[in-house]
Design a protein around this motif. Structure first.
Motif, mmCIF file in Angstrom:
data_model
loop_
_atom_site.group_PDB
_atom_site.id
_atom_site.type_symbol
_atom_site.label_atom_id
_atom_site.label_comp_id
_atom_site.label_asym_id
_atom_site.label_seq_id
_atom_site.Cartn_x
_atom_site.Cartn_y
_atom_site.Cartn_z
ATOM 1 N N GLY A 118 0.845 -1.201 0.000
ATOM 2 C CA GLY A 118 0.000 0.000 0.000
ATOM 3 C C GLY A 118 0.868 1.235 0.000
ATOM 4 O O GLY A 118 0.941 1.966 -0.981
ATOM 5 N N THR A 119 1.548 1.474 1.096
ATOM 6 C CA THR A 119 2.570 2.517 1.182
ATOM 7 C C THR A 119 3.830 1.873 1.734
ATOM 8 O O THR A 119 3.788 1.170 2.750
ATOM 9 N N ALA A 120 4.937 2.101 1.051
ATOM 10 C CA ALA A 120 6.198 1.475 1.435
ATOM 11 C C ALA A 120 7.233 2.538 1.774
ATOM 12 O O ALA A 120 7.223 3.639 1.194
ATOM 13 N N VAL A 121 8.114 2.203 2.705
ATOM 14 C CA VAL A 121 9.254 3.048 3.029
ATOM 15 C C VAL A 121 10.472 2.450 2.346
ATOM 16 O O VAL A 121 10.857 1.313 2.640
ATOM 17 N N PHE A 122 11.073 3.197 1.435
ATOM 18 C CA PHE A 122 12.301 2.782 0.767
ATOM 19 C C PHE A 122 13.467 3.367 1.555
ATOM 20 O O PHE A 122 13.563 4.581 1.718
ATOM 21 N N LYS A 123 14.330 2.479 2.063
ATOM 22 C CA LYS A 123 15.382 2.903 2.976
ATOM 23 C C LYS A 123 16.767 2.654 2.370
ATOM 24 O O LYS A 123 17.034 1.548 1.889
ATOM 25 N N PRO A 124 17.657 3.648 2.416
ATOM 26 C CA PRO A 124 19.046 3.398 2.022
ATOM 27 C C PRO A 124 19.671 2.362 2.949
ATOM 28 O O PRO A 124 19.328 2.288 4.135
ATOM 29 N N LEU A 125 20.583 1.555 2.425
ATOM 30 C CA LEU A 125 21.243 0.558 3.261
ATOM 31 C C LEU A 125 22.188 1.212 4.261
ATOM 32 O O LEU A 125 22.466 0.647 5.322
ATOM 33 N N TYR A 126 22.695 2.386 3.908
ATOM 34 C CA TYR A 126 23.622 3.095 4.798
ATOM 35 C C TYR A 126 23.045 4.465 5.124
ATOM 36 O O TYR A 126 23.136 5.397 4.325
ATOM 37 N N SER A 127 22.409 4.577 6.287
ATOM 38 C CA SER A 127 21.879 5.879 6.707
ATOM 39 C C SER A 127 21.505 5.807 8.172
ATOM 40 O O SER A 127 21.348 4.715 8.730
ATOM 41 N N THR A 128 21.372 6.972 8.806
ATOM 42 C CA THR A 128 20.920 7.051 10.191
ATOM 43 C C THR A 128 19.840 8.117 10.305
ATOM 44 O O THR A 128 19.708 8.991 9.449
ATOM 45 N N LYS A 129 19.053 8.010 11.377
ATOM 46 C CA LYS A 129 18.058 9.031 11.723
ATOM 47 C C LYS A 129 17.088 9.330 10.582
ATOM 48 O O LYS A 129 16.702 10.470 10.347
ATOM 49 N N ALA A 130 16.693 8.281 9.847
ATOM 50 C CA ALA A 130 15.686 8.365 8.773
ATOM 51 C C ALA A 130 16.157 9.158 7.556
ATOM 52 O O ALA A 130 15.366 9.447 6.658
ATOM 53 N N ARG A 131 17.441 9.504 7.497
ATOM 54 C CA ARG A 131 17.936 10.271 6.357
ATOM 55 C C ARG A 131 17.852 9.434 5.070
ATOM 56 O O ARG A 131 18.261 8.280 5.054
ATOM 57 N N GLY A 132 17.350 10.049 4.018
ATOM 58 C CA GLY A 132 17.287 9.386 2.731
ATOM 59 C C GLY A 132 16.112 8.453 2.545
ATOM 60 O O GLY A 132 15.920 7.901 1.459
ATOM 61 N N MET A 133 15.303 8.265 3.582
ATOM 62 C CA MET A 133 14.153 7.378 3.453
ATOM 63 C C MET A 133 13.068 8.042 2.625
ATOM 64 O O MET A 133 12.834 9.241 2.746
ATOM 65 N N THR A 134 12.415 7.244 1.783
ATOM 66 C CA THR A 134 11.433 7.772 0.846
ATOM 67 C C THR A 134 10.134 6.989 0.942
ATOM 68 O O THR A 134 10.146 5.750 0.883
ATOM 69 N N LEU A 135 9.011 7.690 1.091
ATOM 70 C CA LEU A 135 7.697 7.056 1.082
ATOM 71 C C LEU A 135 7.189 6.945 -0.350
ATOM 72 O O LEU A 135 7.171 7.942 -1.082
ATOM 73 N N ILE A 136 6.774 5.756 -0.745
ATOM 74 C CA ILE A 136 6.224 5.561 -2.088
ATOM 75 C C ILE A 136 4.919 4.781 -1.971
ATOM 76 O O ILE A 136 4.888 3.698 -1.382
ATOM 77 N N SER A 137 3.866 5.341 -2.521
ATOM 78 C CA SER A 137 2.568 4.676 -2.522
ATOM 79 C C SER A 137 2.426 3.830 -3.786
ATOM 80 O O SER A 137 2.654 4.312 -4.900
ATOM 81 N N GLY A 138 2.057 2.579 -3.585
ATOM 82 C CA GLY A 138 1.836 1.703 -4.730
ATOM 83 C C GLY A 138 0.656 2.113 -5.578
ATOM 84 O O GLY A 138 0.507 1.669 -6.715
ATOM 85 N N GLU A 139 -0.202 2.984 -5.038
ATOM 86 C CA GLU A 139 -1.385 3.441 -5.766
ATOM 87 C C GLU A 139 -1.080 4.655 -6.641
ATOM 88 O O GLU A 139 -1.886 5.046 -7.473
ATOM 89 N N ASP A 140 0.087 5.254 -6.424
ATOM 90 C CA ASP A 140 0.447 6.481 -7.131
ATOM 91 C C ASP A 140 0.853 6.162 -8.565
ATOM 92 O O ASP A 140 1.637 5.234 -8.810
ATOM 93 N N ASP A 141 0.333 6.937 -9.521
ATOM 94 C CA ASP A 141 0.690 6.744 -10.926
ATOM 95 C C ASP A 141 2.181 6.955 -11.174
ATOM 96 O O ASP A 141 2.735 6.444 -12.143
ATOM 97 N N LYS A 142 2.824 7.738 -10.298
ATOM 98 C CA LYS A 142 4.250 8.030 -10.464
ATOM 99 C C LYS A 142 5.141 7.082 -9.661
ATOM 100 O O LYS A 142 6.350 7.312 -9.538
#
Length: 294
Positions: A138-162
């Protein structure tokens, strides 16, 4: 006071590093903050040189932070410290233990092998599989393998056309995609703190405003929290395989029960201070001196 020579590996000028160096100085009379970016390893002699000191002759090194930003390069710095350890320097936490936590995937695999409950997670380099994961979650958090404190994390909705375009943009920087189902944090998650493998305290990170995560750099704040015995036991089980001297286990409380996000390689001094009212640098230094027989 003891005459042990103990150095602090960290980020010069950062509060947690300097506070730990202050605690070491108070108890030993010696103070040295070590910037790994300026350390030289001489394999011919086994010397590890910094600012006129040979770190391989020290009694101990405490690793508060190995780098400001996590990257595969950090692993090289830890390998340099392993050489000092091989020459008899006690290192807290051991480089081998930290190495297993710098890469988010390595940490996750260890937790999964120990049957620790985590949010649903998939790892792939395949954009079509990543898109399917986003749709399934539904909604996923894409996380960098190397990061701290949520830096670089991206929310992507599977319902979004983009969604496909967003995944391609993320993959351009992070080819191995770590994808986790976004869960409802109910406005907070927990930092459960352990010293020498023993439970110390728990603080909550409480989000402020409309941010999706509770990270302090996103505006969250620390508060005290009193966990139940089952939550403490879960966190204890999560940190046990790593053998860290000082660590924080990140735990979320969900409708299906608590889940573990990750185990920190270094732990958070500020959360212990602001959320638990304890002096982590002093407690850590005392623990290490006791371990060294001082």
């Amino acid at each position: 006071m003891t005459d042990l020579k103990i150095g602090v590996v960290g980020i010069p000028g950062k509060w947690s590093t300097e506070a730990l160096a202050d605690a070491v100085e108070t108890k030993t009379g010696f103070r040295l903050v070590i910037d790994m970016g300026r350390v030289t390893l001489d394999l011919a002699t086994g010397g590890l040189h910094y600012d006129g000191h040979d770190l391989s002759t020290f009694d101990a090194l405490i690793v508060k932070k190995i780098s400001e930003i996590y990257s595969p390069h950090v692993l090289d710095r830890l390998e340099m410290l392993r050489m000092a350890e091989a020459r008899g320097v006690r290192i807290y936490s051991r480089p081998e233990a930290i190495i297993r936590l710098i890469d988010r995937l390595a940490c996750t695999v260890s937790l999964a092998a120990a049957d620790v409950p985590m949010p649903e997670t998939r790892i792939t380099e395949d954009p079509s599989a990543a898109l399917q994961a986003a749709r399934d979650f539904g909604t996923a958090v894409f996380k960098p393998l190397y990061s701290t404190k949520a830096r670089g994390m991206t929310l992507i909705s599977g319902e979004d056309d983009k969604a496909g375009e967003d995944i391609a943009a993320f993959a351009a920087e992070h080819p191995v995609m770590y994808i986790q189902r976004k869960i409802d944090l109910s406005g907070q998650d927990l930092g459960m703190v352990f010293l020498g493998g023993e439970y110390l305290c728990t603080y909550a990170r409480v989000k402020q405003g409309d941010t999706w995560n509770t990270a302090i750099h996103s505006g969250g704040k620390y508060e005290g929290f009193d966990p139940d015995p089952e939550q403490i036991e879960l966190a204890r089980r999560a940190q046990a395989p790593f053998g860290l001297t000082f660590t924080t286990v990140d735990v979320a409380l969900t409708d299906e029960g608590p889940v573990v996000f990750e185990v920190s390689a270094f732990g958070g001094f500020r959360g212990v201070r602001d959320g638990c009212g304890l002096d982590a640098p002093d407690l850590l230094t005392s623990h290490i001196l006791k371990d060294l027989g001082a």
